[in-house]
Design an enzyme around this catalytic site. Structure first.
Site, PDB file in Angstrom:
ATOM      1  N   LYS A 121       0.830  -1.192   0.000  1.00  0.00           N
ATOM      2  CA  LYS A 121       0.000   0.000   0.000  1.00  0.00           C
ATOM      3  C   LYS A 121       0.877   1.261   0.000  1.00  0.00           C
ATOM      4  CE  LYS A 121      -3.048  -2.443   3.140  1.00  0.00           C
ATOM      5  NZ  LYS A 121      -3.404  -2.567   4.562  1.00  0.00           N
ATOM      6  N   GLY A 122       2.117   1.108   0.445  1.00  0.00           N
ATOM      7  CA  GLY A 122       2.969   2.269   0.680  1.00  0.00           C
ATOM      8  C   GLY A 122       3.102   3.195  -0.518  1.00  0.00           C
TER       9      GLY A 122
ATOM     10  N   GLU B 103       7.812   2.625  -6.186  1.00  0.00           N
ATOM     11  CA  GLU B 103       7.868   2.174  -4.786  1.00  0.00           C
ATOM     12  C   GLU B 103       8.082   3.352  -3.850  1.00  0.00           C
ATOM     13  OE1 GLU B 103       7.343   0.185  -2.600  1.00  0.00           O
ATOM     14  OE2 GLU B 103       7.873  -1.894  -3.014  1.00  0.00           O
ATOM     15  N   ASP B 104       7.684   3.168  -2.615  1.00  0.00           N
ATOM     16  CA  ASP B 104       7.964   4.189  -1.610  1.00  0.00           C
ATOM     17  C   ASP B 104       9.368   4.025  -1.051  1.00  0.00           C
ATOM     18  OD1 ASP B 104       7.166   1.808  -0.479  1.00  0.00           O
ATOM     19  OD2 ASP B 104       5.943   2.700   1.089  1.00  0.00           O
TER      20      ASP B 104
ATOM     21  N   ASP C  42      14.480  -1.033   0.978  1.00  0.00           N
ATOM     22  CA  ASP C  42      15.132  -1.231   2.276  1.00  0.00           C
ATOM     23  C   ASP C  42      16.184  -2.317   2.093  1.00  0.00           C
ATOM     24  OD1 ASP C  42      15.610  -1.616   5.032  1.00  0.00           O
ATOM     25  OD2 ASP C  42      13.562  -1.070   5.537  1.00  0.00           O
TER      26      ASP C  42
ATOM     27  N   LYS D 257      17.503   2.978   1.489  1.00  0.00           N
ATOM     28  CA  LYS D 257      18.415   2.922   2.639  1.00  0.00           C
ATOM     29  C   LYS D 257      19.640   2.137   2.201  1.00  0.00           C
ATOM     30  CE  LYS D 257      14.907   2.789   6.326  1.00  0.00           C
ATOM     31  NZ  LYS D 257      14.262   1.895   7.311  1.00  0.00           N
TER      32      LYS D 257
ATOM     33  N   PHE E  23      14.138   3.756  11.336  1.00  0.00           N
ATOM     34  CA  PHE E  23      12.751   3.370  11.062  1.00  0.00           C
ATOM     35  C   PHE E  23      11.933   4.614  10.773  1.00  0.00           C
ATOM     36  CE2 PHE E  23       9.805   0.101  10.626  1.00  0.00           C
ATOM     37  CZ  PHE E  23       8.566   0.661  10.865  1.00  0.00           C
TER      38      PHE E  23
HETATM   39  C1  PRP Z   1       7.563  -1.944   2.184  1.00  0.00           C
HETATM   40  C2  PRP Z   1       7.858  -1.095   0.961  1.00  0.00           C
HETATM   41  C3  PRP Z   1       8.480  -2.074   0.031  1.00  0.00           C
HETATM   42  C4  PRP Z   1       9.217  -3.022   0.943  1.00  0.00           C
HETATM   43  C5  PRP Z   1      10.665  -2.649   0.927  1.00  0.00           C
HETATM   44  O1  PRP Z   1       6.346  -2.568   1.994  1.00  0.00           O
HETATM   45  O2  PRP Z   1       6.677  -0.526   0.425  1.00  0.00           O
HETATM   46  O3  PRP Z   1       7.525  -2.776  -0.731  1.00  0.00           O
HETATM   47  O4  PRP Z   1       8.657  -2.853   2.248  1.00  0.00           O
HETATM   48  O5  PRP Z   1      11.414  -3.476   1.764  1.00  0.00           O
HETATM   49  P1  PRP Z   1      12.622  -4.388   1.257  1.00  0.00           P
HETATM   50  O6  PRP Z   1      13.471  -3.576   0.357  1.00  0.00           O
HETATM   51  O7  PRP Z   1      13.331  -4.737   2.556  1.00  0.00           O
HETATM   52  O8  PRP Z   1      12.069  -5.601   0.612  1.00  0.00           O
HETATM   53  P2  PRP Z   1       5.548  -3.357   3.136  1.00  0.00           P
HETATM   54  O9  PRP Z   1       5.801  -4.824   3.006  1.00  0.00           O
HETATM   55  O10 PRP Z   1       5.841  -2.734   4.481  1.00  0.00           O
HETATM   56  O11 PRP Z   1       4.024  -3.138   2.733  1.00  0.00           O
HETATM   57  P3  PRP Z   1       3.159  -1.775   2.613  1.00  0.00           P
HETATM   58  O12 PRP Z   1       3.634  -1.059   1.375  1.00  0.00           O
HETATM   59  O13 PRP Z   1       1.758  -2.238   2.504  1.00  0.00           O
HETATM   60  O14 PRP Z   1       3.418  -0.955   3.866  1.00  0.00           O
END
Ligand code: PRP
Length: 179
Positions: free
Chosen positions: A42-43, A98-99, A102, A130, A151
């Site tokens: 959803k991000g 993407e938002d 990580d 990051k 975070f």
């Molecule tokens: C977050 C973000 C990415 C992912 C990045 O999504 O939107 O999709 O984590 O992390 P990574 O690089 O360590 O794989 P999340 O799973 O928290 O879902 P959301 O967008 O619904 O909050």
């Protein structure tokens, strides 16, 4: 909510200015081509809606939902498709929006998955990255900001589904998540 945050990392004005710059580059790079923006729920819903309003070219959008985090603050590395694309992407130019990148596990898996469908191209735009948290190298074509491995919440990023509505990106106070 203010007491839950320790510091603003990227302001609303900085995000808007950077998205306008990235959109200009995207318009130039895809001039004369149809572009499909693929948002990752959803991000990315917030960055998608702001980015697309800066774009002037021939664009459409579709969404996927994948999950790798749940309520945890650490990536499990396990990716599941919760919602797949509505459209076929064979021979199409795809830009994943993407938002945050990580560990890179989500995007690395997603790009491989999209390539298996035979698109003309797949590139990545992410608002945040990051670099010190990256476990898998992912080639990002359009990057908003590199940030420290703290975070952060806001502008689509959540902790346990909260804080997505903040118009900026801020560090979440450790007392909120027991850190
Ligand atoms: C977050 C973000 C990415 C992912 C990045 O999504 O939107 O999709 O984590 O992390 P990574 O690089 O360590 O794989 P999340 O799973 O928290 O879902 P959301 O967008 O619904 O909050």
């Amino acid at each position: 909510m203010g007491g839950d945050l320790t510091r603003i990392v990227v302001t609303e004005e900085e995000i808007d200015a950077r998205l306008a710059e990235l959109a200009a580059r995207i318009d130039e790079d895809y001039a004369g081509k149809e572009l499909l923006l693929v948002g990752v729920l959803k991000g990315a819903s917030i960055v998608m809606s702001d980015l697309i309003r800066h774009l002037r070219g021939d664009v459409s959008m579709d969404w996927m939902a994948v999950s790798s985090y749940g309520a945890s603050t650490q990536s499990s590395g396990v990716v599941r498709i919760l919602k797949d694309l509505d459209t076929e992407i064979a021979d199409r130019h795809v830009l994943v929006v993407e938002d945050i990148l990580d560990s890179g596990l989500t995007l690395s898996w997603l790009v491989d998955n999209l390539y298996s469908r035979g698109p003309a191209s797949v590139e990545i735009m992410t608002l945040l990255r990051k670099p010190e948290a990256v476990k898998v190298e992912v080639d990002v074509k359009y990057l908003g900001f590199d940030i420290a491995p703290e975070f952060v919440v806001g502008y689509g990023l959540d902790y346990a589904e909260r804080y997505r509505q903040l118009p900026f990106v801020a560090v979440l106070a450790p007392h909120v998540y027991g850190g």
